[in-house]
Scaffold this motif. Structure first.
Motif, PDB file in Angstrom:
ATOM      1  N   ASN A 604       0.827  -1.207   0.000  1.00 57.20           N
ATOM      2  CA  ASN A 604       0.000   0.000   0.000  1.00 57.20           C
ATOM      3  C   ASN A 604       0.864   1.261   0.000  1.00 57.20           C
ATOM      4  N   GLU A 605       1.963   1.245   0.757  1.00 60.45           N
ATOM      5  CA  GLU A 605       2.845   2.409   0.813  1.00 60.45           C
ATOM      6  C   GLU A 605       3.475   2.702  -0.555  1.00 60.45           C
ATOM      7  N   GLU A 606       3.900   1.633  -1.205  1.00 57.73           N
ATOM      8  CA  GLU A 606       4.542   1.842  -2.504  1.00 57.73           C
ATOM      9  C   GLU A 606       3.558   2.385  -3.534  1.00 57.73           C
ATOM     10  N   TRP A 607       2.334   1.867  -3.546  1.00 48.29           N
ATOM     11  CA  TRP A 607       1.388   2.347  -4.552  1.00 48.29           C
ATOM     12  C   TRP A 607       0.880   3.751  -4.247  1.00 48.29           C
ATOM     13  N   GLU A 608       0.936   4.139  -3.004  1.00 45.96           N
ATOM     14  CA  GLU A 608       0.657   5.539  -2.703  1.00 45.96           C
ATOM     15  C   GLU A 608       1.753   6.432  -3.292  1.00 45.96           C
ATOM     16  N   ALA A 609       3.011   5.976  -3.187  1.00 46.67           N
ATOM     17  CA  ALA A 609       4.122   6.744  -3.763  1.00 46.67           C
ATOM     18  C   ALA A 609       4.006   6.805  -5.285  1.00 46.67           C
ATOM     19  N   TYR A 610       3.653   5.664  -5.889  1.00 48.67           N
ATOM     20  CA  TYR A 610       3.475   5.639  -7.341  1.00 48.67           C
ATOM     21  C   TYR A 610       2.320   6.558  -7.771  1.00 48.67           C
ATOM     22  N   SER A 611       1.249   6.576  -6.985  1.00 50.23           N
ATOM     23  CA  SER A 611       0.099   7.422  -7.330  1.00 50.23           C
ATOM     24  C   SER A 611       0.488   8.889  -7.325  1.00 50.23           C
ATOM     25  N   VAL A 612       1.249   9.289  -6.326  1.00 51.90           N
ATOM     26  CA  VAL A 612       1.686  10.683  -6.252  1.00 51.90           C
ATOM     27  C   VAL A 612       2.544  11.033  -7.470  1.00 51.90           C
ATOM     28  N   PHE A 613       3.439  10.119  -7.832  1.00 52.39           N
ATOM     29  CA  PHE A 613       4.327  10.383  -8.970  1.00 52.39           C
ATOM     30  C   PHE A 613       3.545  10.498 -10.282  1.00 52.39           C
ATOM     31  N   PHE A 614       2.694   9.529 -10.576  1.00 49.35           N
ATOM     32  CA  PHE A 614       1.979   9.522 -11.861  1.00 49.35           C
ATOM     33  C   PHE A 614       0.898  10.604 -11.931  1.00 49.35           C
ATOM     34  N   SER A 615       0.461  11.112 -10.769  1.00 47.35           N
ATOM     35  CA  SER A 615      -0.552  12.177 -10.799  1.00 47.35           C
ATOM     36  C   SER A 615      -0.005  13.466 -11.410  1.00 47.35           C
ATOM     37  N   LYS A 616       1.321  13.575 -11.536  1.00 45.62           N
ATOM     38  CA  LYS A 616       1.901  14.741 -12.194  1.00 45.62           C
ATOM     39  C   LYS A 616       1.664  14.719 -13.699  1.00 45.62           C
ATOM     40  N   PHE A 617       1.332  13.538 -14.244  1.00 47.59           N
ATOM     41  CA  PHE A 617       1.186  13.392 -15.692  1.00 47.59           C
ATOM     42  C   PHE A 617      -0.210  12.931 -16.113  1.00 47.59           C
ATOM     43  N   LEU A 618      -0.901  12.183 -15.224  1.00 50.98           N
ATOM     44  CA  LEU A 618      -2.187  11.584 -15.597  1.00 50.98           C
ATOM     45  C   LEU A 618      -3.270  12.027 -14.629  1.00 50.98           C
TER      46      LEU A 618
END
Length: 690
Positions: A604-618
């Motif tokens: 869950n922690e990792e996918w929260e980090a991924y969500s924050v990153f990809f939200s800059k583009f998608l």
């Protein structure tokens, strides 16, 4: 002025060429025609956002002027393309109408210019025959034609005073010709008068012979005896037919043999060109017949039309003999034959006012035109892989900071050249055959690009894959322009390019997938660690190196080097691949940690980090769609009892569509250390029921 109303439409042909005395002004008149076309094109370009440059090439002579007809035709094509585009804007409708008038008047001017080019030949002919009393009628007809043109051009003296003075000198011999003609007419009249005085019975006898012959012919044509007694007209036709048959048999006796042997480079002999030149020479005999032979027969014989039909029949058969040679006729010879019929034979018939004579001369060449399409198709099929292989060897260039290669320009340049060759034949069916071959070539190129990106992506440089993305958009743009060109050439018969455009869109999707595959080659080590004890128990998230690598690629290697419309699909492909890889590693057996709360928490922690990153583009919705399966897997790791059974029911839908495997969900449940045997059994039964 830049308003549409200020666009000048040229007047009638007579406004430009109104006097024979201006024959030497042909080069300047051609320049004027060219200038009008340039002016129309430039003002049209202003209306749609671009400006065409004026053509400023001086025409040195009447002979050189004919070489510029191709440039005029190209300008017509440009005008036609601009007019097609202007139909989308109702404000340009009036301009399109004026441009149509310009083209019509220009074509009429060119027809008159071509006619005036024959004036020097007429003057030369007059020099040769003006003293022959037997050719008085021909001399009169030539003088009448020249005087009429001279009068028309004289009316333009005020408009073009300098040009008129230059042309006027070329007609100084006309008064001499008139005087000589009058002298011969007076001699004829004097002889006639003297004969009437000395031997009036001879003139009466001559008139009676002519009168009785006409009556006899009329009676024979109406009488039943006409089936047994041939009139002089029938006898004349028989002799003419016999002579024409022998003439054509002799001129084209060795056609099949010479075509089979082919051109002789050493002797500088091209049999197709030689026989067409012979045919053109024979056809010119009709001009002589119209002037000398036809006046010798009564009008009711209709000798001239009979001659034209006979010649046309034999020319038709000559083309049939050419067509019967099949593959011995090269693609070049096919073009030469079509161009000869359209540009020479048909124009000669038009000058004789017999353009609609049957059968159509191009009918025998239809088989050759189909062969020409096969030839073009084979030629383009050979070019297709060569273009791709040559493109792969070249380093992509930066154009406006975008990676591009020369392939799209090369492909459509080849298509443009083939259309140019096909248009030279000026025949709609030939152009249609060439267009169909070009459409097949374009679609095959798109398919080859799809295959290349799917199969050879590992051997391609990262910059080349980026260039392939941009090339796909360029090809789509040029395909739309090609559609407009086709519509302008063959109208509603133009084939749609929808499938080809879809293929180029598929090229872009595959290129985006290839970019993501290339990026993930650098992420193998951190991605393989997902689900291991080290991954679960590490103090720092193992996804951070992955995010750093993706950030570096997106910001420094992709963004700005591809078109904006391709950037988001590339990001989305990377997100899809990351989600799939994460799911695979979480469910993989062997070397992976047991599933407990710490495992689920780290996921869950990792996918929260991924969500924050990809939200800059998608947008959030796109990210959530990719996380849906992983979210259910996370629930399957932490929920118990009825909540777990409901989650398994939701996961079963992804089993049915092939996203997940049934066995892997079973193993995930068995790997949970917080469930007792009864709970696992109930969960597995629930999964089995679905």
């Amino acid at each position: 002025p830049h308003s549409l109303d200020a666009l000048e439409v040229p007047g009638a042909v007579s406004d430009l060429l109104d006097s024979v005395a201006e024959i030497h002004r042909l080069p300047s008149l051609r320049l004027r025609v060219q200038h009008q076309i340039d002016l129309a094109s430039a003002r049209l370009a202003i209306a749609v956002g671009s400006r065409l440059h004026h053509l400023n090439k001086a025409v040195e002579s009447a002979a050189a002027a004919s070489a510029h007809q191709e440039h005029i035709q190209q300008s017509f094509d440009v005008i036609q393309e601009k007019c097609d585009f202007s139909r989308q804007d109702t404000q340009l409708l009036s301009l399109a109408s004026k441009l149509a008038n310009i083209r019509t008047n220009t074509e009429q001017t060119l027809d008159l210019v071509r006619t005036l080019e024959e004036v020097p030949t007429i003057l030369e002919r007059l020099e040769a025959i003006v003293g022959d009393p037997l050719l008085v009628v021909e001399v009169f007809e030539h003088l009448f034609t020249l005087e009429r043109l001279e009068l028309a051009l004289t009316e333009q003296k005020r408009t073009f005073p300098e040009e008129y003075e230059q042309i006027k000198t070329k007609f100084q011999r006309l008064p001499i010709f008139r005087a000589q003609l009058e002298e011969h007419l007076w001699e004829v009249f004097k002889d006639f008068y003297q004969t009437c005085e000395a031997r009036p019975f001879a003139m009466v006898a001559a008139v009676r012979v002519v009168y009785m012959q006409d009556r006899l012919d009329a009676v024979l044509m109406r009488s039943s005896l006409s089936n047994h007694v041939r009139s002089y007209g029938a006898m004349a036709r028989q002799h003419m037919e016999s002579w024409i048959n022998n003439h054509f048999d002799y001129a084209f006796a060795d056609l099949e043999t010479d075509i089979a042997l082919g051109p002789d480079a050493d002797m500088d002999d091209d049999p197709t060109a030689r026989y067409l030149q012979e045919a053109e020479t024979i056809f010119e005999e009709l001009r002589t017949a119209a002037t000398i032979v036809v006046p010798c027969f009564p009008p009711q014989y209709d000798i001239f039309r009979y001659l034209v039909r006979q010649y046309h029949k034999h020319f038709y058969y000559v083309l049939v003999r050419f067509a019967n040679q099949g593959t011995a006729i090269s693609a070049r010879d096919t073009l030469v034959l079509v161009q000869w019929v359209q540009n020479k034979y048909t124009r000669l018939l038009e000058r004789l006012d017999l353009a609609n004579i049957e059968p159509p001369m191009l009918e025998p060449l239809e088989g050759l035109m189909s062969n020409y399409r096969r030839h073009i198709t084979k030629l383009l099929d050979d070019w297709c892989p060569r273009i791709i292989e040559q493109d792969k060897k070249c380093t992509p260039n930066l154009f406006d900071h975008l990676y591009m290669t020369d392939a799209p320009g090369t492909v459509f340049k080849i298509i443009s050249e083939q259309l140019k060759i096909g248009r030279a034949g000026a025949y709609r069916q030939l152009v249609h055959e060439v267009i169909m071959a070009c459409v097949d070539f374009l679609h095959r190129y798109a398919d080859e690009m799809v295959y290349m990106v799917e199969t050879d992506w590992e051997s391609l440089s990262f910059e080349f894959i980026l260039a392939t993305l941009n090339n796909s958009s360029k090809c789509i743009e040029l395909s739309h322009k090609f559609e407009g060109t086709m519509a302008g050439l063959i109208g509603d018969e133009a084939p749609p390019l929808d499938n080809t455009i879809v293929a180029f869109q598929e090229v872009a999707l595959n290129a985006a997938a290839a970019i993501s595959r290339t990026i993930f080659k650098d992420l193998e080590e951190p991605l393989e660690s997902i689900g291991t004890n080290e991954w679960r128990d590490s103090a720092e998230l193992s996804c951070m190196p992955v995010i750093a690598t993706l950030e570096d690629y997106f910001s420094n290697d992709i963004q700005g080097f591809i078109l904006e419309n391709h950037f988001v699909p590339c990001i989305l492909e990377c997100l899809k691949r990351l989600s799939e890889r994460y799911r695979v590693e979480v469910l993989r057996q062997g070397g992976k940690a047991s599933i407990d709360m710490r495992f689920a928490q780290r996921m869950n922690e990792e996918w929260e980090a991924y969500s924050v990153f990809f939200s800059k583009f998608l947008i959030t919705q796109r990210i959530a769609e990719q996380f849906e399966v992983l979210g259910l897997l996370h629930q399957a790791m932490i929920l118990t009892d009825s909540d777990l059974l409901e989650t398994i029911g939701n996961l079963s839908y992804f089993v049915s569509d092939g996203t997940l495997e049934h066995a892997r969900i079973e193993k995930l449940i068995n790997r949970r250390v917080d469930l007792d045997r009864t709970q696992k059994k109930a969960a597995l039964k629930r999964l089995g029921d679905f």
